[in-house]
Design a protein around this motif. Sequence first.
Motif, short mmCIF file in Angstrom:
data_model
loop_
_atom_site.label_atom_id
_atom_site.label_comp_id
_atom_site.label_asym_id
_atom_site.label_seq_id
_atom_site.Cartn_x
_atom_site.Cartn_y
_atom_site.Cartn_z
N ILE A 287 0.83 -1.22 0.00
CA ILE A 287 0.00 0.00 0.00
C ILE A 287 0.86 1.26 0.00
O ILE A 287 0.40 2.33 0.35
N GLU A 288 2.12 1.10 -0.41
CA GLU A 288 3.04 2.24 -0.38
C GLU A 288 2.68 3.30 -1.41
O GLU A 288 2.91 4.49 -1.20
N ASP A 289 2.07 2.88 -2.51
CA ASP A 289 1.72 3.82 -3.58
C ASP A 289 0.61 4.76 -3.11
O ASP A 289 -0.45 4.32 -2.65
N ASP A 290 0.83 6.09 -3.23
CA ASP A 290 -0.13 7.08 -2.74
C ASP A 290 -1.46 7.00 -3.47
O ASP A 290 -2.53 7.17 -2.87
N THR A 291 -1.42 6.76 -4.76
CA THR A 291 -2.66 6.69 -5.55
C THR A 291 -3.52 5.52 -5.10
O THR A 291 -4.73 5.65 -4.91
N PHE A 292 -2.88 4.39 -4.94
CA PHE A 292 -3.62 3.18 -4.51
C PHE A 292 -4.19 3.38 -3.11
O PHE A 292 -5.34 3.02 -2.83
N PHE A 293 -3.40 3.97 -2.22
CA PHE A 293 -3.87 4.20 -0.84
C PHE A 293 -5.08 5.13 -0.84
O PHE A 293 -6.09 4.86 -0.17
N SER A 294 -4.98 6.24 -1.59
CA SER A 294 -6.07 7.21 -1.63
C SER A 294 -7.34 6.61 -2.21
O SER A 294 -8.46 6.96 -1.82
N LEU A 295 -7.19 5.67 -3.14
CA LEU A 295 -8.34 5.04 -3.78
C LEU A 295 -9.10 4.12 -2.81
O LEU A 295 -10.33 4.02 -2.88
N LYS A 296 -8.38 3.51 -1.88
CA LYS A 296 -8.99 2.49 -1.02
C LYS A 296 -9.25 2.94 0.42
O LYS A 296 -9.99 2.26 1.15
N VAL A 297 -8.65 4.04 0.86
CA VAL A 297 -8.72 4.39 2.28
C VAL A 297 -10.14 4.68 2.75
O VAL A 297 -10.53 4.34 3.87
N ASP A 298 -10.96 5.32 1.88
CA ASP A 298 -12.34 5.63 2.28
C ASP A 298 -13.16 4.35 2.44
O ASP A 298 -14.02 4.24 3.34
N LYS B 133 -16.60 4.92 15.60
CA LYS B 133 -16.31 6.18 14.92
C LYS B 133 -17.08 6.21 13.62
O LYS B 133 -17.45 5.16 13.07
N SER B 134 -17.27 7.41 13.11
CA SER B 134 -17.92 7.54 11.80
C SER B 134 -16.90 7.25 10.71
O SER B 134 -15.68 7.31 10.94
N PRO B 135 -17.36 6.96 9.47
CA PRO B 135 -16.42 6.73 8.37
C PRO B 135 -15.49 7.93 8.14
O PRO B 135 -14.31 7.74 7.84
N LYS B 136 -16.01 9.17 8.29
CA LYS B 136 -15.17 10.36 8.10
C LYS B 136 -14.07 10.43 9.14
O LYS B 136 -12.93 10.79 8.84
N GLU B 137 -14.41 10.07 10.39
CA GLU B 137 -13.40 10.11 11.46
C GLU B 137 -12.31 9.08 11.22
O GLU B 137 -11.12 9.37 11.42
N TYR B 138 -12.70 7.90 10.78
CA TYR B 138 -11.70 6.87 10.48
C TYR B 138 -10.82 7.30 9.30
O TYR B 138 -9.59 7.12 9.32
N ALA B 139 -11.44 7.86 8.25
CA ALA B 139 -10.67 8.29 7.08
C ALA B 139 -9.66 9.38 7.46
O ALA B 139 -8.50 9.35 7.01
N ARG B 140 -10.12 10.34 8.29
CA ARG B 140 -9.23 11.40 8.72
C ARG B 140 -8.08 10.84 9.57
O ARG B 140 -6.91 11.23 9.42
N TYR B 141 -8.41 9.91 10.45
CA TYR B 141 -7.43 9.27 11.33
C TYR B 141 -6.35 8.56 10.52
O TYR B 141 -5.14 8.69 10.79
N LEU B 142 -6.76 7.83 9.48
CA LEU B 142 -5.82 7.08 8.65
C LEU B 142 -4.97 8.01 7.78
O LEU B 142 -3.76 7.78 7.60
#
Length: 699
Positions: free
Chosen positions: A87-98, A111-120
């Motif tokens: 998951i080192e690639d930034d594009t791949f990470f951004s695509l899947k993190v949400d 936590k809400s999905p937004k809180e988890y996404a912000r945390y990650l």
Amino acid sequence: MNIRANILLRVYLAFGLIVLLAVAVLIRLCDVQYIQGDKWRAMADSLSTKYINVEAARGNIYSNDGSLLATSVPEYELRMDLYAGGIEDDTFFSLKVDSLAMKLSEFFKDKSPKEYARYLRIARRDSVRYLLIKRKVNYQDLKTIRTFPLFNVGKYSGGLIAVQQNKRILPFKSLAARTIGYKNENVKNGVGLEGAYLNYINGESGKRLVQRIAGGVWVPVNDEAEVAPKEGSDIISTIDINMQDLAQSALEKALIASNADHGAVILMEVATGEVRAVANYTKVGPGEYKEKFNYAIAGNQDPGSTFKVASYMALLEDKKVDTNTLVATGDYRIKGHTIRDSHGSIGVVTVKKAFEESSNAAVAYLVNNAYHDNQEQFTDHLYDWQLNKKMNLQIPGEAQPVVKNPSNKSWSKTMTLPQMAYGYEMQLTPLKMLSFYNAIANNGRYVTPIFVKEIRRLGNPIEQFKTTVVNEKICSDKTLKKMQEMLEGVITEGTGRGNIYNPLYRIAGKTGTAQVADANKGYRGKRQYQASFCGYFPADKPKYSLIVVINDPKNGYYAAQVAGPPFREIADRIYASDMQMYNSVADHLVGNTKSPEAKAGQTKPVKRVYNAFGIKTLYAAKSDYFNSVDTSNGLVYEEYSSVKGLMPNVVGMGLKDALYLLGNSGLKTRVTGSGKVVGQSLAAGTKIGKGLSVQIELE
């Protein structure tokens, strides 16, 4: 240019180059030290590795009937490496993190999905390699979480790090919790079986390679330990889970009814000394009781009237009295001190009656009169019976019994002996008192109580514990017989007849009501009592011994009223559930020629059924079919083989086998009745042809 000038030029040039090189090295050192220092320090940290211990899964603790009392289950702390290989690639990470954030939110609901996404994302921005996701996750949940986006990239490359920890659980919750005990890192000596058998249960730790990353955090290099830990051994206890449940339920009910402070119940098997149930409850609130202290083995107090058994046994053994000796039960005065019976005098009665009615004045007079001139003779009996010694139990915490003798400084030549006669000026635990009664039930054989029968590793026994005999015979058979009769008389004629007597089976035992000293003011403070009943059942063939102790009851304090009902409830329920105690069923043995009757038919299925039941049958030959022959010796199974063109013999067969044989012979069959074949229209051995009709009758 002359030669000298040429040499100097070369020297200066070389020197200048050296100075330039030194300056360059110095500049590089400063760059590495101050400008790129953080980068290289982080890299140095990341290259640091070490081995740490991995805790082994602790062994299980089982009850006598195979129920699981304590076990270890894996529990995981979930971490995430935000820069793992997959998951080192930034594009791949951004695509899947949400998607990952949504899944985590739905699963944990903290936590809400937004809180988890912000945390990650913040952790990703800060290059966190060991981010905490969740603690205390079980294995089934971990399997589900591994399927989440990013985590499902690969076991190691998806960034999910699962750190295993072992959690100790008790499947039956509070049942026998104090006896099972616990392991606490902050407590040097463990509690209960967990503490006593720590070296067996703990197993051997493994080794795991961990790597230090930026921030000084150590993370596992692999999911699995490099050196696998070895699981601990299993403990097979003597506790019976059903009896334990019964004991705790009856004790709690009695404590609530009497509004008592605390209490204990112990149930033991007479012949072996195996403890089947131990219950301890302490009041923590109005009508609420919990296990906080093991009173059964550590609750030292004056036993009260239950100790009269030892006093009368000494008197009978020394022939100081007999069961028909007459004794007064009125007030007994000794130099200004009066010993009296709480229920009042019952006049002049026999020793047996005085025991049955639990007269304090009578036993104090008898012991003082018999041993006053030789007081050691009485205490020598108590020491011979080892009432002053610990029993070396298999679990820690046993209290030291306190039984005085004339050499003690606190011994009073006037008062100690008569006070000891009815259970004062001494300290004994409930289990110590029960073990003495158990010896009476066991025909004088004094055995040590045991809590563990066996230790197993990988299902194989590695250590077994047998009954330890303390004393083969605590007294003569004559004395023993009289004591057994007196104990049974307590139930039929004495203090136990109202609350403990059961006409369906015989109980023997003794009530005990004792005033206990206040911790600060002694006996001068507020009066507190201990109500107890100790005995065994069935009295004619003892199988179990049982003691019930209730401390500081507020709603009445007499033992028969307070401790009697829970004793009776436990004894009744155990007696009703144990067929062997009241209905001895003779074994029925089946010989080779007397097996249960089976329908004639195929040999193999019948043999299979008989083999499953462990029955050997006699067959005259090896044929696919057989007929049963009724003889004077039982049923013998003989060979039957059908012959082509002749009517087969299907009498005795079931319908299925009969139709199969007749169909193969080309016959058309008519059937009447049900059951097995009792008749056939064509006699066996008659010549037949295809299509011929035959009628069979079943019954």
